[in-house]
Design an enzyme around this catalytic site. Structure first.
Site, mmCIF file in Angstrom:
data_model
loop_
_atom_site.group_PDB
_atom_site.id
_atom_site.type_symbol
_atom_site.label_atom_id
_atom_site.label_comp_id
_atom_site.label_asym_id
_atom_site.label_seq_id
_atom_site.Cartn_x
_atom_site.Cartn_y
_atom_site.Cartn_z
ATOM 1 N N ARG A 173 49.810 30.553 44.337
ATOM 2 C CA ARG A 173 49.410 29.366 43.560
ATOM 3 C C ARG A 173 50.519 28.959 42.597
ATOM 4 O O ARG A 173 51.052 29.801 41.858
ATOM 5 C CB ARG A 173 48.141 29.691 42.785
ATOM 6 N N ARG A 184 45.903 29.734 32.123
ATOM 7 C CA ARG A 184 46.231 29.215 33.465
ATOM 8 C C ARG A 184 46.863 27.824 33.373
ATOM 9 O O ARG A 184 47.132 27.327 32.294
ATOM 10 C CB ARG A 184 44.933 29.102 34.274
ATOM 11 N N LYS A 229 40.304 35.231 32.580
ATOM 12 C CA LYS A 229 41.072 33.985 32.695
ATOM 13 C C LYS A 229 40.778 33.062 31.518
ATOM 14 O O LYS A 229 39.690 33.123 30.921
ATOM 15 C CB LYS A 229 40.750 33.288 34.002
ATOM 16 N N LYS A 252 41.286 28.899 30.361
ATOM 17 C CA LYS A 252 41.692 27.583 30.866
ATOM 18 C C LYS A 252 41.711 26.537 29.760
ATOM 19 O O LYS A 252 40.816 26.517 28.916
ATOM 20 C CB LYS A 252 40.727 27.157 31.969
ATOM 21 N N CYS A 296 35.706 23.240 47.422
ATOM 22 C CA CYS A 296 36.582 24.403 47.228
ATOM 23 C C CYS A 296 37.082 24.921 48.567
ATOM 24 O O CYS A 296 36.564 24.561 49.617
ATOM 25 C CB CYS A 296 35.835 25.494 46.479
ATOM 26 N N CYS A 317 39.104 32.665 51.258
ATOM 27 C CA CYS A 317 38.558 33.137 49.987
ATOM 28 C C CYS A 317 37.668 34.358 50.197
ATOM 29 O O CYS A 317 36.662 34.282 50.909
ATOM 30 C CB CYS A 317 37.760 32.028 49.301
ATOM 31 N N CYS A 372 30.480 29.396 47.067
ATOM 32 C CA CYS A 372 29.809 30.473 46.312
ATOM 33 C C CYS A 372 29.590 29.974 44.893
ATOM 34 O O CYS A 372 30.099 28.926 44.510
ATOM 35 C CB CYS A 372 30.650 31.760 46.354
ATOM 36 N N CYS A 383 34.348 26.791 41.746
ATOM 37 C CA CYS A 383 35.733 26.301 41.729
ATOM 38 C C CYS A 383 35.864 24.781 41.877
ATOM 39 O O CYS A 383 36.907 24.225 41.543
ATOM 40 C CB CYS A 383 36.552 27.008 42.800
HETATM 41 FE FE1 SRM Z 1 38.482 29.450 41.371
HETATM 42 C C1 SRM Z 1 38.131 32.761 41.951
HETATM 43 C C2 SRM Z 1 40.073 29.041 44.271
HETATM 44 C C3 SRM Z 1 39.458 26.381 40.353
HETATM 45 C C4 SRM Z 1 36.109 29.531 38.912
HETATM 46 N N1 SRM Z 1 39.063 30.719 42.832
HETATM 47 C C5 SRM Z 1 38.851 32.053 42.861
HETATM 48 C C6 SRM Z 1 39.597 32.704 44.058
HETATM 49 C C7 SRM Z 1 40.927 33.173 43.567
HETATM 50 C C8 SRM Z 1 38.813 33.785 44.800
HETATM 51 C C9 SRM Z 1 39.000 35.223 44.395
HETATM 52 O O1 SRM Z 1 38.797 35.586 43.234
HETATM 53 O O2 SRM Z 1 39.304 36.009 45.296
HETATM 54 C C10 SRM Z 1 39.718 31.459 44.980
HETATM 55 C C11 SRM Z 1 40.877 31.460 45.970
HETATM 56 C C12 SRM Z 1 40.449 30.792 47.256
HETATM 57 C C13 SRM Z 1 41.547 30.558 48.214
HETATM 58 O O3 SRM Z 1 41.481 31.105 49.339
HETATM 59 O O4 SRM Z 1 42.443 29.806 47.919
HETATM 60 C C14 SRM Z 1 39.644 30.325 43.989
HETATM 61 N N2 SRM Z 1 39.668 28.029 42.111
HETATM 62 C C15 SRM Z 1 40.146 28.005 43.377
HETATM 63 C C16 SRM Z 1 40.742 26.659 43.718
HETATM 64 C C17 SRM Z 1 41.922 26.739 44.664
HETATM 65 C C18 SRM Z 1 39.609 25.779 44.276
HETATM 66 C C19 SRM Z 1 40.033 24.571 45.048
HETATM 67 O O5 SRM Z 1 39.594 24.504 46.193
HETATM 68 O O6 SRM Z 1 40.743 23.720 44.537
HETATM 69 C C20 SRM Z 1 41.068 26.155 42.286
HETATM 70 C C21 SRM Z 1 42.434 26.569 41.819
HETATM 71 C C22 SRM Z 1 42.746 25.940 40.488
HETATM 72 C C23 SRM Z 1 44.143 26.171 39.990
HETATM 73 O O7 SRM Z 1 45.082 25.519 40.484
HETATM 74 O O8 SRM Z 1 44.307 26.972 39.066
HETATM 75 C C24 SRM Z 1 40.001 26.896 41.493
HETATM 76 N N3 SRM Z 1 37.955 28.207 39.836
HETATM 77 C C25 SRM Z 1 38.388 26.930 39.663
HETATM 78 C C26 SRM Z 1 37.551 26.251 38.724
HETATM 79 C C27 SRM Z 1 37.661 24.776 38.314
HETATM 80 C C28 SRM Z 1 38.416 24.553 37.061
HETATM 81 O O9 SRM Z 1 39.010 25.491 36.515
HETATM 82 O O10 SRM Z 1 38.416 23.409 36.610
HETATM 83 C C29 SRM Z 1 36.587 27.165 38.315
HETATM 84 C C30 SRM Z 1 35.407 26.866 37.358
HETATM 85 C C31 SRM Z 1 35.797 26.850 35.933
HETATM 86 C C32 SRM Z 1 35.786 28.238 35.360
HETATM 87 O O11 SRM Z 1 36.805 28.909 35.405
HETATM 88 O O12 SRM Z 1 34.728 28.689 34.883
HETATM 89 C C33 SRM Z 1 36.852 28.388 39.023
HETATM 90 N N4 SRM Z 1 37.354 30.909 40.540
HETATM 91 C C34 SRM Z 1 36.386 30.717 39.585
HETATM 92 C C35 SRM Z 1 35.699 31.968 39.376
HETATM 93 C C36 SRM Z 1 34.520 32.213 38.396
HETATM 94 C C37 SRM Z 1 35.008 32.577 37.045
HETATM 95 C C38 SRM Z 1 33.903 33.035 36.132
HETATM 96 O O13 SRM Z 1 34.048 32.900 34.921
HETATM 97 O O14 SRM Z 1 32.898 33.570 36.616
HETATM 98 C C39 SRM Z 1 36.282 32.908 40.249
HETATM 99 C C40 SRM Z 1 35.910 34.380 40.409
HETATM 100 C C41 SRM Z 1 36.475 35.247 39.341
HETATM 101 O O15 SRM Z 1 37.257 34.848 38.495
HETATM 102 O O16 SRM Z 1 36.103 36.436 39.373
HETATM 103 C C42 SRM Z 1 37.307 32.200 40.975
HETATM 104 FE FE1 SF4 Z 2 35.962 30.910 46.793
HETATM 105 FE FE2 SF4 Z 2 33.661 30.626 45.541
HETATM 106 FE FE3 SF4 Z 2 35.868 29.582 44.500
HETATM 107 FE FE4 SF4 Z 2 34.837 28.503 46.628
HETATM 108 S S1 SF4 Z 2 33.832 28.620 44.642
HETATM 109 S S2 SF4 Z 2 37.033 29.015 46.346
HETATM 110 S S3 SF4 Z 2 34.010 30.232 47.720
HETATM 111 S S4 SF4 Z 2 35.489 31.715 44.754
#
Ligand code: SRM
Ligand code: SF4
Length: 562
Positions: free
Chosen positions: A72, A141, A203, A205, A425, A431, A470, A474
């Site tokens: 990333r 981030r 994390k 943000k 997402c 993922c 899930c 994201c």
């Molecule tokens: Fe996310 C984890 C993809 C934005 C909340 N996110 C992941 C992981 C890394 C899965 C993992 O932990 O193994 C995903 C990788 C998938 C893949 O194969 O690429 C993933 N997140 C993404 C992206 C690529 C979604 C997309 O399709 O665009 C976004 C990358 C953003 C970036 O460039 O940095 C992405 N993730 C977000 C957002 C939206 C935002 O930040 O505006 C959220 C919700 C806001 C937040 O953080 O609360 C988000 N991602 C999560 C979470 C839940 C965090 C939590 O507090 O519970 C996880 C899981 C974790 O951290 O354990 C997660």
């Molecule tokens: Fe993966 Fe869940 Fe984030 Fe979708 S919402 S990219 S399934 S961690």
């Protein structure tokens, strides 16, 4: 309370080094990484993943999983130059799966990078004057902001603050440079004056917005800055919002999405100083024993905005002013042609699920590459996974459109408002957390919702539809007019009642909805909206006014949430 395993890994990592160098070396044994290397690599912007499509058949055939890395790239405010885009495009072709993925936080991701190419890939990003450092991990981030390249003081300031926060809040460790960029080792790990030896509990943000453009969904961030301006357009200060976040776990009420609270009003030049204080607040008060309870949102939910303002005031050594009420937010449409204010134009292009590829006859990747080469188009990734091609000279406008058409790239007018604003997402197959499909079922879910809107003559309405595989959230599904959240293979929870401007959480109305029943589930509610809405009332606003119980009562009984 006992620190979580990740805390021990961080504290024993000697500044984010741990066993990474040994384990990613070309001669290292293949297969999954150790937990320490996996955890620490996140801070360097990469996740080890495996192809979930092939895992079971390969296991049955006695074969190992197909391991590969997701990498990333941080891009503060999504801003890239044409030259950077070309370098990233090269990387996609040379080392990744031939695609670039624009993310929901204005970043760019690569999938399918083999271990032997990981170091080269990260070095290629660095060579393009970008970094993967702190794109993931328990640190600040990618900083998001309004994407529009309007050449005025407001937008210049938003972009400048995003860039400043992004670089000032990077970890100080040189581990990244040593491991991936062949910098000479320093011997002893360097101090992390802001983060400390164990970095943040989770994390962190940051988003910045102006009320006229909340595309980045600033209230979903741990920390947000909402710009205040006077009648003359002068920047008078910022409302500081704290404690937003989306992630939750199904059936675990102790985890929940949250909209940030307005905590303080600060002066125009205090952004970085206050951001550092909020990072310290998270560092010192976030839960380090339970990673499901570690985000700053839980601290705010449990201690309140006034407590946070007092703590921050004590940290900064001066009282912070209480905030005014949050303004009304707008989300402008950035697609198509817009004059930038400097004589040049940007062209906003919708990129379904942010996937830049040459696929199914649509040569989007080639077209964007040629646009960078021929017209010097500087791409800006938006937080709804689209791209704005900036700095196009007026005389190149027709040629740029012709170029896109020649590669069969659909122009924005080909998409309905619901399509243009949809976020999905990544989910399967990369993922590791996905419970159901995301990006790959974007189109069928969109088709169903469009069919229902079309039936009611409402296809021209702006409805935000957000899909995740899930509950991690994201695509920020809990802020949308409609959220569709994966629960198990082929099954989704459907949410309604958020708002288009991203200021209110939605609520679940139906559980375990089969993929092909999402439109049918929403249909009765859309009918009621069409019949009873106030003039101009958005779908989410209407559902919120109706209330969760009344919304569920409108559904066909067999599909309402238990
Ligand atoms: Fe996310 C984890 C993809 C934005 C909340 N996110 C992941 C992981 C890394 C899965 C993992 O932990 O193994 C995903 C990788 C998938 C893949 O194969 O690429 C993933 N997140 C993404 C992206 C690529 C979604 C997309 O399709 O665009 C976004 C990358 C953003 C970036 O460039 O940095 C992405 N993730 C977000 C957002 C939206 C935002 O930040 O505006 C959220 C919700 C806001 C937040 O953080 O609360 C988000 N991602 C999560 C979470 C839940 C965090 C939590 O507090 O519970 C996880 C899981 C974790 O951290 O354990 C997660
Ligand atoms: Fe993966 Fe869940 Fe984030 Fe979708 S919402 S990219 S399934 S961690």
């Amino acid at each position: 309370m006992k620190p979580s395993g990740a805390e021990t890994i961080k504290s024993e990592s000697a500044g984010l080094r741990g066993p990474i160098a040994l384990e990613i070396a070309a001669e290292a044994a293949k297969g999954g990484l150790s937990e320490a290397a996996y955890t620490l690599l996140k801070f360097h912007g990469t996740y080890e993943q495996f192809d979930r499509d092939t895992a079971t058949p390969r296991k049955q055939a006695g074969l190992d999983k197909e391991w590969a890395f997701m990498v990333r790239v941080r891009a503060p405010g999504g801003r890239l130059t044409a030259a950077q885009w070309l370098a990233l495009d090269d990387l996609a072709g040379q080392y990744a799966d031939g695609t670039l993925r624009l993310t929901s936080r204005q970043g760019v991701q690569f999938h399918g990078i083999l271990r032997e190419n990981l170091k080269r890939s990260i070095a290629a990003v660095d060579k393009a004057l970008l970094t993967t450092l702190a794109a993931c991990g328990d640190v600040v981030r990618n900083v998001v902001t309004t994407p529009a390249p309007r050449r005025d003081a407001i937008h210049a300031r938003l972009e400048a603050e995003a860039r400043r926060l992004s670089s000032a809040l990077l970890p100080k460790s040189r581990a990244h440079h040593e491991i991936f960029l062949d910098e000479e080792p320093v011997g002893t790990p360097e101090a992390e004056p802001l983060y400390g030896a164990t970095y943040l509990p989770r994390k962190f943000k940051i988003g910045l917005a102006h009320p006229a453009d909340n595309t980045p969904d600033v209230l979903a961030n741990d920390l947000g800055f909402v710009m205040q301006t006077d009648a003359a357009g002068e920047i008078t200060g910022w409302i500081v919002t704290i404690g937003g976040g989306m992630g939750m776990t199904h059936n675990k009420p102790a985890t929940y999405p949250r909209i940030a609270d307005a905590v303080a009003l600060i002066g125009p030049d205090e952004v970085l100083e206050v951001a550092e204080a909020v990072v310290r607040l998270s560092r010192d008060h976030g839960d380090r024993s339970d990673r499901k309870h570690a985000r700053l949102k839980y601290v705010l939910a449990e201690r309140g905005a006034e407590w946070a303002r007092e703590r921050l005031s004590a940290d900064l050594g001066r009282p912070l002013a209480p905030p005014p009420p949050l303004p009304r937010f707008e989300i402008p449409d950035h697609l198509g042609w817009h004059e930038q204010g400097d004589g040049n134009w940007w062209f906003g292009l919708h990129v379904p699920a942010g996937r830049v590829a040459d696929r199914g006859g649509i040569r989007l990747r080639t077209a964007l590459r040629e646009a960078a080469l021929a017209f010097g188009a500087n791409p800006i990734a938006t937080s709804i996974q689209d791209v704005l091609l900036a700095d196009i000279r007026p005389e190149d406008r027709a040629a740029l459109e012709a170029l896109l058409r020649s590669h069969d790239v659909p122009l924005p007018e080909a998409f309905t408002p619901v399509a243009r604003n949809m976020i999905a997402c990544v989910a399967l197959p990369t993922c590791g957390q996905s419970l159901a499909e995301g990006e790959r079922v974007r189109q069928p879910i969109l088709d169903q919702v469009e069919r229902e809107l079309g039936r009611l003559g409402l296809l021209g309405e702006r409805v935000s539809l957000r899909l995740t595989g899930c509950p991690n959230g994201c695509a920020r599904p809990y802020q949308g007019d409609i959220g569709v959240v994966g629960k198990s293979p082929g099954m989704y929870v459907v949410f309604v009642g958020g708002d288009f401007a991203g200021t209110r959480l939605n609520f679940p109305i139906a559980d375990k909805v089969p993929l092909d029943r999402v439109g049918a589930t929403l249909a009765p509610l859309l009918d009621v909206w069409a019949a009873r809405r106030d003039p101009g009332e958005g779908f989410g606003d209407f559902c919120s006014r109706l209330g969760a119980e009344a919304c569920r009562a409108e559904l066909v009984p067999s599909i309402a949430a238990e």
